[in-house]
Design an enzyme around this catalytic site. Structure first.
Site, PDB file in Angstrom:
ATOM      1  CD  GLU A  74     -15.701   3.535  -2.238  1.00 38.51           C
ATOM      2  OE1 GLU A  74     -15.505   2.230  -2.093  1.00 38.51           O
ATOM      3  OE2 GLU A  74     -15.417   4.250  -2.982  1.00 38.51           O
ATOM      4  CG  PHE A 118     -18.201   7.585 -15.610  1.00 35.52           C
ATOM      5  CD1 PHE A 118     -17.633   6.387 -15.693  1.00 35.52           C
ATOM      6  CD2 PHE A 118     -17.364   8.340 -14.637  1.00 35.52           C
ATOM      7  CE1 PHE A 118     -16.599   5.947 -15.156  1.00 35.52           C
ATOM      8  CE2 PHE A 118     -16.228   7.865 -14.010  1.00 35.52           C
ATOM      9  CZ  PHE A 118     -15.757   6.801 -14.136  1.00 35.52           C
ATOM     10  CD  GLN A 119     -17.089   6.699 -10.611  1.00 39.42           C
ATOM     11  OE1 GLN A 119     -17.341   7.864 -10.301  1.00 39.42           O
ATOM     12  NE2 GLN A 119     -16.170   5.918 -10.526  1.00 39.42           N
ATOM     13  CE  LYS A 165     -18.264  17.224 -10.102  1.00 43.47           C
ATOM     14  NZ  LYS A 165     -17.509  16.778 -11.196  1.00 43.47           N
ATOM     15  CG  MET A 221     -20.056 -20.801  12.451  1.00 43.10           C
ATOM     16  SD  MET A 221     -20.108 -21.638  13.990  1.00 43.10           S
ATOM     17  CE  MET A 221     -20.209 -20.397  15.196  1.00 43.10           C
TER      18      MET A 221
END
Lengths: 177, 582
Positions: B49, B111-112, B161, B483
């Site tokens: 993502e 969940f999630q 959802k 760097m």
């Protein structure tokens, strides 16, 4: 409390979920100090007024106001100068007051024009509303007796009406009548 | 007409003229992926993502249109935090839609489940949890409106959802309804005329003026206006890291990049100026160096659409809140009015000869490698630049290669430079280059990356191969976090702590090939040009060129962190002459 670094902001916000979290999150993230905070619905439906007393240390008030304005839900911000605004705060306190001391506490409450809300065996619960400075004085005097518990609401404030404006309005009103 | 929330969401995106979505489906966002099958919107399926987020940023950078991401709840939402913050820091318009557990499950540690709006509150310009399907069209319109107006930035809509599966009556809010629904959001675009007049007066009176152009020029699409202002007044322009390309590098008034790794002339011109005209720039610490010592004699005109930038770092003498393009156009008019009214511009002849003296004496410089020596990264960039087709877009990661890219490339066109400036997100370049290529498919897109950066998001080259997005990646591979290595060499007595990456693992050529790309390795200077020619000739798949470069090479000039810009460190022999920077 030192009044010098304190400034009162009256913030009109859209009353939406999370708006207080956004505001307090902004203060936390940018290291601004909140001295007190009071939130309640405003006169217009769907809006709330938040009175924040900010403690200025390193940041300018101007920067705080500008950052607050970046929150989408913030509609209006007024800085209230203590000299040109009316301020009130409510205090509830339970004070230990057994025997002789009870009379002295009651007397103090009466002098300050507070109210006695509940009386127990060795303590009483009182309320007092007024200017935050008056509440400070009251608390200082009560400390001697022993404050068991105390809750202050944080101040709310509105701009003071201009006396002149008030006078001007009256004749007009009369004419209209 | 009754449709589902999911259908309403996709239809709303179509109404916002979204052409491409970068995303990855999962449990809670599943309902939205079904109507997507019937939509003309192109969906690019990423491998992580974070990649979707940076692609959306790259797309927005080059097109000016908001980049759109669609991901699920929980870990997908947390993976979006970095690109959202990156977009927030660099004022990139972006709309992210995340799935959420059903409204009935919110708060139960389902969940999630995660508190997406809570987590992204400080990484977005605005975010919103939508609790009913009926609210979706308005939420989408608000998100696009907020992301693209005022100071642009990322917005997020969190959609449970059941909000996607419930039905709603379709509607499409008018512009007026959207504006009325946001009474606290009224960006100022038109500058105050009195302030603009005062600015014009100061500009004409200045003997040592500098136009300090920031990323806001590009966001406001004000490059043309800036050019007119510079041509009218003959004032030199510095272009910050976020503004490279906003003013052409081949213009005689262009001084290039100022700041920590800016060129000596750009840094010093700001330092010695008597007037800084900041245009969509925010006095970042990488520009100012030690703030109290920054441009001590300069008055400041500060044009910015965000009022909070005025006075945040440096108190302006003339603050102008407004859109850079509109304000610059008004400023040009005000200057012309003054000139027509008989005002005369102060003589800046002496200043201009000081500037050209610095330019002559302190050009960018590196020691070319002797035959048989290690390859120089700057040399690779020069070759890449000189072989780049017209209109090439350069996208960089973060670190030494980013600074060299900004220094050695010649940006003559706006929107041809994409990088992560404010947040400094390693791993930005590969996915951002993919997004840029999707936005400008007819242009060549080169990603310049470090070997450290590349290993953070390289998996998106799989996306690029599968989706046929033929970007080109040049890895300036010094086997170090370069760097950090430079700072350890210079400021930590060469005590190298956890900066050495293996030179042999991974094998970048094999890795590139495994991801469906062409892989080329370059070890010596003679191999550079043929490799670039080959890379430029491939147009049906991504190409990765692994340039094995000298790890000892450092980025110069450099203002050490916390030091004044007067303490600029110059490359090699120039350091001895630094007294001339007065």
């Amino acid at each position: 409390m030192s009044e010098l670094n304190h400034h009162i902001l009256s913030v009109l916000v859209q009353n939406r979920p999370g708006v207080l979290a956004r505001l307090s999150g902004l203060f936390a993230r940018r290291g601004y100090n909140i001295f007190s905070l009071a939130v309640a619905p405003a006169e217009q439906e769907g809006f709330s007024r938040i009175t924040i007393v900010v403690d200025l240390e390193s940041t300018s008030l101007e920067q705080i106001v500008k950052q607050l304005f970046k929150l989408i839900e913030v509609v209006k911000i007024s800085e209230l100068n203590p000299r040109s605004s009316v301020e009130r705060e409510l205090l509830l306190a339970t004070i230990s007051a057994a025997g002789d001391e009870r009379g002295q506490v009651v007397e103090l409450v009466n002098i300050f024009e507070g109210k006695i809300l509940a009386v127990g065996v060795d303590a009483i619960t009182v309320s007092l509303d007024g200017h935050p400075d008056k509440l400070d004085d009251f608390v200082e005097l009560l400390t001697e007796y022993g404050i068991v518990e105390m809750q202050r609401t944080g101040r709310v404030a509105l701009p003071k009406l201009e006396r002149l404006a008030k006078l001007e309005r009256q004749p007009k009103d009369r004419k209209a009548g | 007409m009754k449709i589902t929330g999911a259908q309403a969401l996709i239809r709303a995106l179509e109404m916002e003229r979204v052409e491409t979505i970068f995303g990855l489906p999962g449990g809670c966002i599943l309902p939205a992926y079904d109507p997507l099958l019937d939509s003309p919107i192109r969906h690019i399926l990423v491998r992580h993502e974070q990649g979707a987020g940076h692609m959306a940023e790259g797309y927005a950078h080059v097109t000016g249109r908001p980049g759109v991401c669609l991901v699920t709840s929980g870990p997908a939402a947390t993976n979006m935090v970095t690109p959202l913050m990156d977009a927030y820091m660099d004022s990139i318009p972006m709309v992210c839609i995340t799935g959420q557990v059903p409204t009935t499950a919110i708060g139960t540690d389902a969940f999630q489940e995660c508190d997406t709006v809570g987590i992204t509150r400080s990484t977005t310009k605005h975010n919103e949890l939508v609790m009913t399907a009926q609210d979706l069209p308005m939420a989408v319109r608000q998100a696009f409106h907020i992301a693209t107006t005022g100071r642009p930035g990322p917005t997020l809509i969190d959609v449970p959802k059941d909000v996607l599966t419930n039905s709603m009556d379709w509607y499409w809010p008018t512009d007026e309804e959207v504006i009325d629904s946001l009474p606290g959001y009224r960006p100022t675009t038109k500058g105050d005329p009195a302030m603009i007049k005062e600015a014009a007066r100061l500009i004409l009176a200045s003997e040592r003026p500098v136009l300090y152009a920031g990323g806001g020029i590009l966001k406001a699409r004000a490059a043309q206006a800036l050019r007119e202002l510079a041509d009218l007044t003959g004032i030199h322009v510095v272009t910050t890291l976020m503004a490279r390309g906003a003013f052409p590098d081949d213009h005689p008034l262009c001084l290039g990049m100022p700041g920590m790794h800016g060129n000596a002339t750009a840094v010093t011109a700001m330092q010695r100026s008597d007037l800084l005209v900041a245009l969509g720039a925010r006095f970042d610490d990488r520009i100012t160096g030690k703030i109290p010592a920054f441009a001590p004699e300069a008055k400041v005109i500060h044009v910015d659409i965000d009022p909070a930038e005025q006075g945040k770092v440096r108190k302006p003498d003339v603050p102008i809140v407004g859109d850079c393009k509109l304000v610059i156009e008004e400023l040009i008019n005000a200057i012309k009015d003054l000139l027509q009214g008989g005002s005369v511009q102060a003589d800046s002849g002496a200043w201009k000869s000081r500037i050209s003296g610095w330019q002559e004496q302190f050009p960018l410089h590196y020691e070319p490698s002797e035959p048989g020596d290690a390859l120089k990264p700057q040399f690779c960039l020069e070759q890449l630049r000189d072989s780049a087709p017209e209109g090439t877009i350069l996208v960089s990661g973060v670190g030494q290669h980013q600074m060299w890219s900004s220094q050695y490339w010649k940006f003559n066109e706006p929107y041809t430079w994409v990088n992560s400036g404010g947040l400094g997100t390693m791993g930005f370049s590969v996915p951002a280059a993919i997004g840029a290529k999707v936005g400008c498919p007819d242009r060549t897109v080169w990603a310049v990356d470090g070997d450290g950066c590349f290993q953070m998001t390289a998996q998106e080259l799989v996306t690029a191969s599968v989706e046929r997005i033929p970007i080109k990646v040049a890895i300036l591979n010094n086997s170090y976090l370069g760097m950090v290595r430079q700072w350890q060499e210079m400021f930590y007595d060469e005590r190298y702590s956890e900066v050495y990456l293996s030179p042999e693992v991974p094998d970048f050529v094999k890795w590139a090939e495994a991801m469906g790309c062409v892989g080329i390795r370059v070890d010596s200077p003679e191999e550079v040009q043929p490799a670039i020619d080959k890379a430029n000739s491939v147009d049906d798949r991504p190409v990765v060129v692994d340039f094995r470069v000298d790890a000892r090479e450092k980025v110069f000039p450099m203002v050490p962190a916390g030091f004044s810009n007067d303490d600029l460190l110059l490359p090699g022999a120039q350091q001895a002459n630094r007294g001339a920077l007065k």
